[in-house]
Design a protein around this motif. Structure first.
Motif, PDB file in Angstrom:
ATOM      1  N   GLU A  72       0.832  -1.204   0.000  1.00 48.85           N
ATOM      2  CA  GLU A  72       0.000   0.000   0.000  1.00 48.85           C
ATOM      3  C   GLU A  72       0.869   1.258   0.000  1.00 48.85           C
ATOM      4  OE1 GLU A  72      -2.385  -0.563   3.422  1.00 48.85           O
ATOM      5  OE2 GLU A  72      -3.719  -2.032   2.487  1.00 48.85           O
ATOM      6  N   VAL A  73       1.967   1.208   0.720  1.00 49.42           N
ATOM      7  CA  VAL A  73       2.885   2.349   0.744  1.00 49.42           C
ATOM      8  C   VAL A  73       3.499   2.565  -0.631  1.00 49.42           C
ATOM      9  CG1 VAL A  73       5.082   3.201   1.649  1.00 49.42           C
ATOM     10  CG2 VAL A  73       3.399   2.203   3.206  1.00 49.42           C
ATOM     11  N   ILE A  74       3.887   1.465  -1.268  1.00 47.25           N
ATOM     12  CA  ILE A  74       4.491   1.565  -2.602  1.00 47.25           C
ATOM     13  C   ILE A  74       3.477   2.094  -3.612  1.00 47.25           C
ATOM     14  CG2 ILE A  74       5.472   0.243  -4.512  1.00 47.25           C
ATOM     15  CD1 ILE A  74       6.701  -1.639  -2.440  1.00 47.25           C
ATOM     16  N   GLU A  75       2.261   1.578  -3.557  1.00 45.50           N
ATOM     17  CA  GLU A  75       1.224   1.999  -4.492  1.00 45.50           C
ATOM     18  C   GLU A  75       0.832   3.465  -4.303  1.00 45.50           C
ATOM     19  OE1 GLU A  75      -2.031  -0.634  -3.966  1.00 45.50           O
ATOM     20  OE2 GLU A  75      -0.956  -2.409  -4.712  1.00 45.50           O
ATOM     21  N   ASN A  76       0.888   3.939  -3.058  1.00 45.58           N
ATOM     22  CA  ASN A  76       0.441   5.308  -2.755  1.00 45.58           C
ATOM     23  C   ASN A  76       1.628   6.243  -2.475  1.00 45.58           C
ATOM     24  OD1 ASN A  76      -2.724   5.116  -2.338  1.00 45.58           O
ATOM     25  ND2 ASN A  76      -1.831   3.305  -1.360  1.00 45.58           N
ATOM     26  N   ARG A  77       2.795   5.906  -2.978  1.00 49.31           N
ATOM     27  CA  ARG A  77       4.013   6.672  -2.658  1.00 49.31           C
ATOM     28  C   ARG A  77       3.911   8.133  -3.074  1.00 49.31           C
ATOM     29  NH1 ARG A  77       4.997   3.159  -6.742  1.00 49.31           N
ATOM     30  NH2 ARG A  77       5.856   3.921  -8.701  1.00 49.31           N
ATOM     31  N   GLN A  78       3.284   8.414  -4.212  1.00 48.63           N
ATOM     32  CA  GLN A  78       3.158   9.810  -4.648  1.00 48.63           C
ATOM     33  C   GLN A  78       2.200  10.571  -3.743  1.00 48.63           C
ATOM     34  OE1 GLN A  78       4.998  11.326  -6.850  1.00 48.63           O
ATOM     35  NE2 GLN A  78       6.099   9.430  -7.343  1.00 48.63           N
ATOM     36  N   LEU A  79       1.118   9.919  -3.335  1.00 48.54           N
ATOM     37  CA  LEU A  79       0.162  10.547  -2.433  1.00 48.54           C
ATOM     38  C   LEU A  79       0.810  10.797  -1.067  1.00 48.54           C
ATOM     39  CD1 LEU A  79      -2.683  11.496  -1.683  1.00 48.54           C
ATOM     40  CD2 LEU A  79      -3.259   9.117  -1.151  1.00 48.54           C
ATOM     41  N   ILE A  80       1.572   9.835  -0.599  1.00 42.47           N
ATOM     42  CA  ILE A  80       2.272   9.984   0.688  1.00 42.47           C
ATOM     43  C   ILE A  80       3.246  11.149   0.621  1.00 42.47           C
ATOM     44  CG2 ILE A  80       3.948   8.904   2.237  1.00 42.47           C
ATOM     45  CD1 ILE A  80       2.633   6.208   1.582  1.00 42.47           C
ATOM     46  N   LYS A  81       3.980  11.232  -0.471  1.00 43.88           N
ATOM     47  CA  LYS A  81       4.941  12.326  -0.651  1.00 43.88           C
ATOM     48  C   LYS A  81       4.240  13.675  -0.634  1.00 43.88           C
ATOM     49  CE  LYS A  81       8.455  13.997  -3.909  1.00 43.88           C
ATOM     50  NZ  LYS A  81       9.137  13.744  -5.219  1.00 43.88           N
ATOM     51  N   SER A  82       3.126  13.757  -1.341  1.00 41.83           N
ATOM     52  CA  SER A  82       2.366  15.019  -1.407  1.00 41.83           C
ATOM     53  C   SER A  82       1.786  15.386  -0.044  1.00 41.83           C
ATOM     54  CB  SER A  82       1.250  14.889  -2.439  1.00 41.83           C
ATOM     55  OG  SER A  82       0.449  16.046  -2.473  1.00 41.83           O
ATOM     56  N   LEU A  83       1.195  14.410   0.648  1.00 39.67           N
ATOM     57  CA  LEU A  83       0.605  14.672   1.961  1.00 39.67           C
ATOM     58  C   LEU A  83       1.674  15.025   2.991  1.00 39.67           C
ATOM     59  CD1 LEU A  83      -2.112  11.852   2.194  1.00 39.67           C
ATOM     60  CD2 LEU A  83      -2.501  14.309   1.961  1.00 39.67           C
ATOM     61  N   ALA A  84       2.834  14.383   2.900  1.00 35.84           N
ATOM     62  CA  ALA A  84       3.918  14.664   3.841  1.00 35.84           C
ATOM     63  C   ALA A  84       4.420  16.097   3.677  1.00 35.84           C
ATOM     64  CB  ALA A  84       5.060  13.668   3.644  1.00 35.84           C
ATOM     65  N   LYS A  85       4.582  16.528   2.434  1.00 34.87           N
ATOM     66  CA  LYS A  85       5.007  17.909   2.173  1.00 34.87           C
ATOM     67  C   LYS A  85       3.973  18.899   2.696  1.00 34.87           C
ATOM     68  CE  LYS A  85       7.942  17.267  -1.920  1.00 34.87           C
ATOM     69  NZ  LYS A  85       8.105  17.589  -3.358  1.00 34.87           N
ATOM     70  N   ASN A  86       2.724  18.623   2.426  1.00 33.10           N
ATOM     71  CA  ASN A  86       1.657  19.510   2.872  1.00 33.10           C
ATOM     72  C   ASN A  86       1.567  19.529   4.395  1.00 33.10           C
ATOM     73  OD1 ASN A  86      -0.849  21.133   2.178  1.00 33.10           O
ATOM     74  ND2 ASN A  86      -1.761  19.520   3.420  1.00 33.10           N
ATOM     75  N   ASP A  87       1.744  18.371   5.018  1.00 41.73           N
ATOM     76  CA  ASP A  87       1.702  18.286   6.479  1.00 41.73           C
ATOM     77  C   ASP A  87       2.813  19.126   7.096  1.00 41.73           C
ATOM     78  OD1 ASP A  87       0.655  16.504   8.948  1.00 41.73           O
ATOM     79  OD2 ASP A  87       2.834  16.650   9.079  1.00 41.73           O
ATOM     80  N   PHE A  88       3.994  19.058   6.510  1.00 40.75           N
ATOM     81  CA  PHE A  88       5.126  19.828   7.023  1.00 40.75           C
ATOM     82  C   PHE A  88       4.884  21.327   6.894  1.00 40.75           C
ATOM     83  CE2 PHE A  88       9.283  21.884   6.171  1.00 40.75           C
ATOM     84  CZ  PHE A  88       9.861  21.683   7.413  1.00 40.75           C
ATOM     85  N   LYS A  89       4.305  21.741   5.776  1.00 46.03           N
ATOM     86  CA  LYS A  89       4.071  23.157   5.533  1.00 46.03           C
ATOM     87  C   LYS A  89       2.967  23.719   6.421  1.00 46.03           C
ATOM     88  CE  LYS A  89       5.569  23.060   0.685  1.00 46.03           C
ATOM     89  NZ  LYS A  89       5.128  23.195  -0.735  1.00 46.03           N
ATOM     90  N   THR A  90       1.905  22.932   6.625  1.00 43.65           N
ATOM     91  CA  THR A  90       0.756  23.424   7.383  1.00 43.65           C
ATOM     92  C   THR A  90       0.960  23.350   8.897  1.00 43.65           C
ATOM     93  OG1 THR A  90      -0.283  21.233   7.274  1.00 43.65           O
ATOM     94  CG2 THR A  90      -0.855  22.825   5.557  1.00 43.65           C
TER      95      THR A  90
END
Length: 275
Positions: A11-29
């Motif tokens: 699931e992590v591999i399949e959603n790696r782009q979503l995880i990357k995007s959410l992680a960046k957004n989480d850090f910024k917010t």
């Protein structure tokens, strides 16, 4: 590894782009609304290091050494131990509250909530990479040039990441039904920074602490990580030179990951009803 852990990995591999995007957004917010923004993520740890450095070196007179012989600036010894602790502490604190923070996503049937603890851990990587680079620069300024041993920081960081991820799955799932877990985790982290030999050297306490207590302290998986960072940057020791400790750490980490993921999977069907 069992099928549950295999599912999480896929699931992590399949959603790696979503995880990357959410992680960046989480850090910024995380610091949205403040004038300095994400700069606060770096300021607080630096201030903490300066306080510990002043108290332990300037006020108390703590000394550091290389392999117990050559003198070493205490600030280098301190930073090499506290940087991985910052990473672990930040991952656990954020990971424990992730389901409550993202409750609007938990209630969405189409969203895969299994990746949320991963998002929080990956969000913490940005600050950790900065402090590893800062640590390397600090060593260079004191005349200790980078070498092959320092590359082990990536290995030990990966170990911290997996350990923190396992605990995050466990604590985030339990905290949905028992919110006091967040306070318990905060207290445990306050105790942990002193129970882990970060500001003090465990070898200097052999005559003051019973042997059984020393063994117990060394059973702390973060002891392996802190020792590893210091041996990578200071004592120049490869991780495979501690085969017993290495096997123990990874066995402990795998058990925590399997346990955390298993409990998360079993309880997640009830998350939306409780949150």
């Amino acid at each position: 590894m069992n099928r549950t852990s295999d599912n999480i990995i896929s699931e992590v591999i399949e959603n790696r782009q979503l995880i990357k995007s959410l992680a960046k957004n989480d850090f910024k917010t995380k610091f949205a609304g403040s004038y300095l923004g994400t700069i606060w993520a770096f300021v607080q740890p630096v201030i903490t290091v300066l306080i510990y450095w002043f108290v332990f070196e300037k006020a108390i007179g703590m000394r550091a050494s290389i392999r117990g012989e050559l003198p070493l600036p205490y600030v280098l010894w301190l930073v090499a131990g506290i940087v991985p602790w910052f990473f672990f502490s930040d991952c656990i604190s954020a990971g424990t509250a992730v389901l409550s923070e993202y409750n609007y996503l938990v209630k969405k049937v189409v969203f895969n909530i299994d990746i949320l603890p991963v998002v929080k851990v990956f969000s913490s990587i940005f600050v950790h990479v900065f402090f590893v680079a800062f640590m390397v620069l600090l060593f260079v300024l004191y005349g200790y040039l980078p070498d092959m041993y320092m590359l082990q920081a990536a290995y030990y960081s990966f170990g911290v990441l997996l350990l923190a991820l396992g605990f995050s799955y466990l604590t985030s799932a339990i905290s949905v039904f028992f919110p006091d877990v967040r306070q318990i985790v905060n207290i445990a982290l306050q105790i942990g920074i002193w129970a882990t030999p970060i500001m003090w050297n465990v070898d200097d306490m052999k005559s003051k602490i019973p042997g059984a207590a020393l063994v117990l302290l060394k059973c702390n998986p973060l002891y392996y990580i802190v020792l590893g960072y210091r041996e990578s940057f200071i004592d120049k020791v490869w991780f495979w030179e501690h085969p017993g400790m290495t096997v123990y750490f990874w066995a402990f980490t795998i058990v925590v990951c399997l346990l955390g993921v298993s409990i998360f999977k079993r309880l997640k069907v009830h998350f939306a009803d409780v949150l």
